[in-house]
Design a protein around this motif. Structure first.
Motif, PDB file in Angstrom:
ATOM      1  N   LEU A 128       0.540  -0.956  -0.163  1.00 38.03           N
ATOM      2  CA  LEU A 128      -0.042   0.288  -0.377  1.00 38.03           C
ATOM      3  C   LEU A 128       0.246   0.780  -0.150  1.00 38.03           C
ATOM      4  O   LEU A 128       0.656   2.208  -0.349  1.00 38.03           O
ATOM      5  CB  LEU A 128      -0.832  -0.195   1.346  1.00 38.03           C
ATOM      6  N   ALA A 129       2.048   1.539   0.507  1.00 36.12           N
ATOM      7  CA  ALA A 129       2.981   2.207   0.633  1.00 36.12           C
ATOM      8  C   ALA A 129       3.597   2.707  -0.833  1.00 36.12           C
ATOM      9  O   ALA A 129       3.615   3.959  -1.258  1.00 36.12           O
ATOM     10  CB  ALA A 129       4.333   1.885   1.519  1.00 36.12           C
ATOM     11  N   GLN A 130       3.894   1.778  -1.411  1.00 34.46           N
ATOM     12  CA  GLN A 130       4.431   1.630  -2.744  1.00 34.46           C
ATOM     13  C   GLN A 130       3.612   2.940  -3.792  1.00 34.46           C
ATOM     14  O   GLN A 130       3.350   2.802  -4.455  1.00 34.46           O
ATOM     15  CB  GLN A 130       5.125   0.632  -3.601  1.00 34.46           C
ATOM     16  N   GLN A 131       2.145   1.721  -3.325  1.00 26.92           N
ATOM     17  CA  GLN A 131       0.517   2.019  -4.836  1.00 26.92           C
ATOM     18  C   GLN A 131       0.936   3.746  -3.683  1.00 26.92           C
ATOM     19  O   GLN A 131       0.371   4.276  -5.717  1.00 26.92           O
ATOM     20  CB  GLN A 131      -0.193   1.686  -4.061  1.00 26.92           C
ATOM     21  N   ALA A 132       0.888   4.469  -2.207  1.00 25.08           N
ATOM     22  CA  ALA A 132       0.594   5.526  -2.815  1.00 25.08           C
ATOM     23  C   ALA A 132       1.317   7.103  -2.948  1.00 25.08           C
ATOM     24  O   ALA A 132       1.407   7.622  -3.352  1.00 25.08           O
ATOM     25  CB  ALA A 132       0.608   5.864  -1.360  1.00 25.08           C
ATOM     26  N   ILE A 133       2.713   6.321  -3.252  1.00 28.19           N
ATOM     27  CA  ILE A 133       3.753   6.862  -3.459  1.00 28.19           C
ATOM     28  C   ILE A 133       3.608   6.466  -5.335  1.00 28.19           C
ATOM     29  O   ILE A 133       3.756   8.176  -5.668  1.00 28.19           O
ATOM     30  CB  ILE A 133       5.372   6.130  -3.632  1.00 28.19           C
ATOM     31  N   PHE A 134       3.274   6.113  -5.555  1.00 26.14           N
ATOM     32  CA  PHE A 134       3.174   6.218  -7.465  1.00 26.14           C
ATOM     33  C   PHE A 134       2.104   6.874  -7.627  1.00 26.14           C
ATOM     34  O   PHE A 134       1.901   7.587  -8.455  1.00 26.14           O
ATOM     35  CB  PHE A 134       2.890   4.226  -7.295  1.00 26.14           C
ATOM     36  N   ALA A 135       0.939   7.010  -6.969  1.00 30.33           N
ATOM     37  CA  ALA A 135      -0.038   7.394  -7.314  1.00 30.33           C
ATOM     38  C   ALA A 135       0.392   9.388  -6.850  1.00 30.33           C
ATOM     39  O   ALA A 135      -0.401  10.449  -7.349  1.00 30.33           O
ATOM     40  CB  ALA A 135      -0.947   7.392  -6.148  1.00 30.33           C
ATOM     41  N   LEU A 136       0.796   9.033  -6.145  1.00 32.23           N
ATOM     42  CA  LEU A 136       1.402  10.498  -5.873  1.00 32.23           C
ATOM     43  C   LEU A 136       2.001  10.996  -6.537  1.00 32.23           C
ATOM     44  O   LEU A 136       2.588  12.501  -7.162  1.00 32.23           O
ATOM     45  CB  LEU A 136       2.244  11.056  -4.597  1.00 32.23           C
ATOM     46  N   PHE A 137       2.833  10.325  -7.602  1.00 32.70           N
ATOM     47  CA  PHE A 137       4.152  10.652  -8.509  1.00 32.70           C
ATOM     48  C   PHE A 137       3.644  10.682  -9.655  1.00 32.70           C
ATOM     49  O   PHE A 137       4.003  11.465 -10.459  1.00 32.70           O
ATOM     50  CB  PHE A 137       4.865   9.930  -8.311  1.00 32.70           C
ATOM     51  N   PHE A 138       2.306   9.913  -9.931  1.00 32.36           N
ATOM     52  CA  PHE A 138       1.819  10.665 -11.287  1.00 32.36           C
ATOM     53  C   PHE A 138       0.673  11.375 -10.905  1.00 32.36           C
ATOM     54  O   PHE A 138       0.966  11.667 -11.889  1.00 32.36           O
ATOM     55  CB  PHE A 138       0.458   9.067 -11.251  1.00 32.36           C
ATOM     56  N   THR A 139       0.498  11.780 -10.030  1.00 34.72           N
ATOM     57  CA  THR A 139      -0.104  13.632  -9.498  1.00 34.72           C
ATOM     58  C   THR A 139       0.625  14.232 -10.239  1.00 34.72           C
ATOM     59  O   THR A 139      -0.092  14.955 -10.708  1.00 34.72           O
ATOM     60  CB  THR A 139      -0.740  13.317  -8.006  1.00 34.72           C
ATOM     61  N   LEU A 140       1.636  14.663  -9.741  1.00 34.94           N
ATOM     62  CA  LEU A 140       2.784  15.753  -9.972  1.00 34.94           C
ATOM     63  C   LEU A 140       2.958  15.181 -10.876  1.00 34.94           C
ATOM     64  O   LEU A 140       3.309  16.287 -11.565  1.00 34.94           O
ATOM     65  CB  LEU A 140       3.875  15.006  -8.722  1.00 34.94           C
ATOM     66  N   SER A 141       3.347  14.648 -11.450  1.00 37.93           N
ATOM     67  CA  SER A 141       3.914  14.653 -13.214  1.00 37.93           C
ATOM     68  C   SER A 141       2.070  14.798 -13.805  1.00 37.93           C
ATOM     69  O   SER A 141       3.031  15.942 -14.942  1.00 37.93           O
ATOM     70  CB  SER A 141       3.876  12.705 -13.698  1.00 37.93           C
ATOM     71  N   GLN A 201       0.173  17.762 -12.756  1.00 39.52           N
ATOM     72  CA  GLN A 201       0.520  18.903 -12.400  1.00 39.52           C
ATOM     73  C   GLN A 201       1.817  19.429 -14.079  1.00 39.52           C
ATOM     74  O   GLN A 201       0.949  20.416 -14.079  1.00 39.52           O
ATOM     75  CB  GLN A 201       0.187  19.013 -11.048  1.00 39.52           C
ATOM     76  N   PHE A 202       2.738  18.391 -13.467  1.00 40.84           N
ATOM     77  CA  PHE A 202       3.541  19.774 -14.057  1.00 40.84           C
ATOM     78  C   PHE A 202       3.254  19.712 -15.979  1.00 40.84           C
ATOM     79  O   PHE A 202       3.670  20.243 -15.930  1.00 40.84           O
ATOM     80  CB  PHE A 202       4.467  18.132 -13.838  1.00 40.84           C
ATOM     81  N   LEU A 203       2.280  18.567 -16.249  1.00 38.52           N
ATOM     82  CA  LEU A 203       2.714  18.163 -17.802  1.00 38.52           C
ATOM     83  C   LEU A 203       1.643  20.018 -17.867  1.00 38.52           C
ATOM     84  O   LEU A 203       1.702  19.722 -18.899  1.00 38.52           O
ATOM     85  CB  LEU A 203       2.511  17.305 -17.631  1.00 38.52           C
ATOM     86  N   VAL A 204       0.634  19.936 -16.834  1.00 50.28           N
ATOM     87  CA  VAL A 204      -0.640  20.236 -17.228  1.00 50.28           C
ATOM     88  C   VAL A 204       0.028  22.703 -17.558  1.00 50.28           C
ATOM     89  O   VAL A 204       0.069  23.251 -18.220  1.00 50.28           O
ATOM     90  CB  VAL A 204      -1.859  20.380 -16.355  1.00 50.28           C
ATOM     91  N   PHE A 205       1.210  22.235 -16.364  1.00 43.78           N
ATOM     92  CA  PHE A 205       1.488  23.623 -16.255  1.00 43.78           C
ATOM     93  C   PHE A 205       2.437  23.883 -17.591  1.00 43.78           C
ATOM     94  O   PHE A 205       2.345  25.107 -17.795  1.00 43.78           O
ATOM     95  CB  PHE A 205       2.972  23.807 -14.875  1.00 43.78           C
ATOM     96  N   VAL A 206       3.063  22.936 -17.935  1.00 44.69           N
ATOM     97  CA  VAL A 206       3.692  23.656 -18.850  1.00 44.69           C
ATOM     98  C   VAL A 206       2.992  23.371 -20.497  1.00 44.69           C
ATOM     99  O   VAL A 206       3.627  24.869 -21.158  1.00 44.69           O
ATOM    100  CB  VAL A 206       5.048  21.798 -18.828  1.00 44.69           C
ATOM    101  N   TYR A 207       2.702  23.093 -20.281  1.00 45.89           N
ATOM    102  CA  TYR A 207       1.385  22.816 -21.668  1.00 45.89           C
ATOM    103  C   TYR A 207       0.957  24.613 -21.461  1.00 45.89           C
ATOM    104  O   TYR A 207       0.643  25.522 -22.444  1.00 45.89           O
ATOM    105  CB  TYR A 207       0.292  22.102 -21.624  1.00 45.89           C
ATOM    106  N   ASN A 208       0.110  24.833 -20.437  1.00 46.14           N
ATOM    107  CA  ASN A 208      -0.323  26.363 -20.507  1.00 46.14           C
ATOM    108  C   ASN A 208       1.008  27.514 -20.698  1.00 46.14           C
ATOM    109  O   ASN A 208       0.643  28.845 -20.818  1.00 46.14           O
ATOM    110  CB  ASN A 208      -0.724  26.740 -18.869  1.00 46.14           C
ATOM    111  N   ILE A 209       2.654  26.860 -19.942  1.00 47.35           N
ATOM    112  CA  ILE A 209       2.807  28.092 -20.628  1.00 47.35           C
ATOM    113  C   ILE A 209       3.513  27.910 -22.186  1.00 47.35           C
ATOM    114  O   ILE A 209       3.928  29.212 -22.605  1.00 47.35           O
ATOM    115  CB  ILE A 209       4.362  28.238 -19.805  1.00 47.35           C
ATOM    116  N   LEU A 210       3.625  27.264 -22.546  1.00 48.73           N
ATOM    117  CA  LEU A 210       3.268  27.285 -24.055  1.00 48.73           C
ATOM    118  C   LEU A 210       2.804  27.725 -24.723  1.00 48.73           C
ATOM    119  O   LEU A 210       3.025  27.625 -26.342  1.00 48.73           O
ATOM    120  CB  LEU A 210       4.695  24.895 -24.465  1.00 48.73           C
ATOM    121  N   PHE A 211       1.936  26.587 -24.404  1.00 44.92           N
ATOM    122  CA  PHE A 211       0.603  27.505 -25.097  1.00 44.92           C
ATOM    123  C   PHE A 211      -0.863  28.356 -25.169  1.00 44.92           C
ATOM    124  O   PHE A 211      -1.587  28.248 -25.671  1.00 44.92           O
ATOM    125  CB  PHE A 211      -0.789  26.274 -25.816  1.00 44.92           C
ATOM    126  N   ARG A 212      -0.166  28.970 -24.308  1.00 42.93           N
ATOM    127  CA  ARG A 212      -1.054  30.388 -23.933  1.00 42.93           C
ATOM    128  C   ARG A 212      -0.331  31.869 -23.836  1.00 42.93           C
ATOM    129  O   ARG A 212       1.002  31.940 -23.714  1.00 42.93           O
ATOM    130  CB  ARG A 212      -1.764  30.635 -22.644  1.00 42.93           C
TER     131      ARG A 212
END
Length: 371
Positions: free
Chosen positions: A345-358, A360-371
């Motif tokens: 369960l701990a590994q699953q939680a870390i993987f979910a947190l990493f996936f969520t941050l990834s 959000q980072f991709l959305v942030f980069v998209y907003n900077i490049l295409f707006r």
């Protein structure tokens, strides 16, 4: 007057010496031990002679005549859970299993049996050049002439190239044909053995653990035995049986394996030898008899006991009394390939947190490049 030497005088005094009688004990004197009942009970229990069970007069002792559990190989993958214990329970108790509908053609088995029977037609002087030894782990078993006729002959075949070179020198016209068909049969035997071992691993009460990670890839091995028919004399039969047990026990200790698969070729009986004695049953004509090896006993932590199997031929209605026993041991990564990766369960939680941050980072980069 005879003068006695001091040494002689001392010896006579020692011989004639008698211990004084014990001093009388007053009846009114009490023992210094506080609880005489405890002391009496202790002495009585200490003086008891243990019950000894002497070994049987006949060696070895036959426990029973019973049937080995039968497993339909075609139903192996789809076997219902309630029937699994009906197979593995007797297997753990008896150490032997009879497999039917294994899929190996009778024609191939009979062909290899006929070719194997030709091994024992090699002249005796050439056989002696191929006797097994510590330097040569394959070849004929060394047996005296009279014992050879009474007990039969045995040849151990393996896949080593040196065996082929030596056998082609003494059996040039037939060995290449024998080798081709026995390797084909050995490959099909290994496929059956691997599925049986996987079935035991998946359904056993205790997990099988392969601990020897540095073990090399096992080599193929097969005992080809030409039997002599058992005599009707009881004394000769018991002597022959004793000889069989000793040889099979020595043979088993020399050849470590996980499973041994026996092609009985219509033998009258099949004996299963263990430390507790031996059990006999009559196998089906086309069945494949499996016995537990010493490696599986170690891997299962003693849940399955190592036994040794032997085909027995009686009567005079068969022309060729030949049986074969294939030794099987899996490769070192056999159990590793089937391991299930468990994510905590701990590994699953870390993987979910990493996936969520990834994300959000991709959305942030998209907003900077295409707006």
């Amino acid at each position: 007057m005879e003068i006695m030497k001091p040494e002689t005088l001392q010896m006579n005094n020692a011989v004639n010496f008698r211990a004084p009688p014990p001093s009388p004990v007053a009846y009114g004197r009490r023992s210094s031990f506080n609880n005489e009942e405890v002391l009496t009970d202790f002495i009585q229990h200490s003086l008891k002679v243990p019950d000894l069970i002497l070994p049987d007069k006949v060696f070895p002792r036959q426990n029973s005549i019973r049937a080995a559990p039968k497993l339909d190989f075609q139903d192996l993958a789809s076997m219902r859970t309630e029937y699994v214990e009906d197979i593995l329970g007797p297997l753990a108790e008896l150490g032997s299993l009879e497999v039917i509908n294994h899929g190996i053609s009778r024609e191939l088995i009979e062909l290899v049996m006929d070719l194997g029977d030709g091994l024992f037609g090699i002249p005796p002087e050439k056989k002696r050049a191929m006797v097994r030894s510590p330097e040569r782990p394959y070849g004929f078993e060394e047996i005296d002439g009279e014992s050879e006729i009474r007990e039969g002959e045995e040849f151990f075949w393996c896949g080593e190239e040196t065996l082929s070179l030596e056998m082609e020198g003494i059996w040039p016209n037939d060995y290449s044909n024998f080798r081709k068909h026995v390797e084909n049969l050995s490959g099909q035997i290994e496929e059956v053995a691997a599925k049986i071992l996987r079935f035991i691993q998946h359904n056993t009460l205790e997990n099988i653990c392969h601990k020897n990670e540095q073990e090399t890839i096992p080599k193929k091995g097969c005992y080809i035995h030409k039997h002599s028919r058992k005599t009707s004399s009881r004394d000769e039969s018991e002597q022959s049986l004793r000889y069989d047990v000793i040889r099979t026990l020595i043979k088993g200790s020399e050849s470590p394996h996980a499973l041994c698969l026996h092609l009985c070729n219509g033998s009258t009986d099949f004996h299963v030898y263990s430390k507790k004695g031996w059990v006999s049953f009559s196998p089906s004509k086309d069945s494949l008899v499996i016995t537990i090896g010493d490696k599986l006993q170690v891997w299962s932590r003693g849940q399955y006991k190592h036994v040794i199997g032997r085909s027995i031929f009686k009567g005079e209605d068969q022309e060729k009394c030949v049986s074969m026993s294939f030794l099987y041991s899996p490769s070192p990564n056999f159990f590793q390939d089937d391991k299930i990766v468990v994510i905590s369960l701990a590994q699953q939680a870390i993987f979910a947190l990493f996936f969520t941050l990834s994300i959000q980072f991709l959305v942030f980069v998209y907003n900077i490049l295409f707006r």
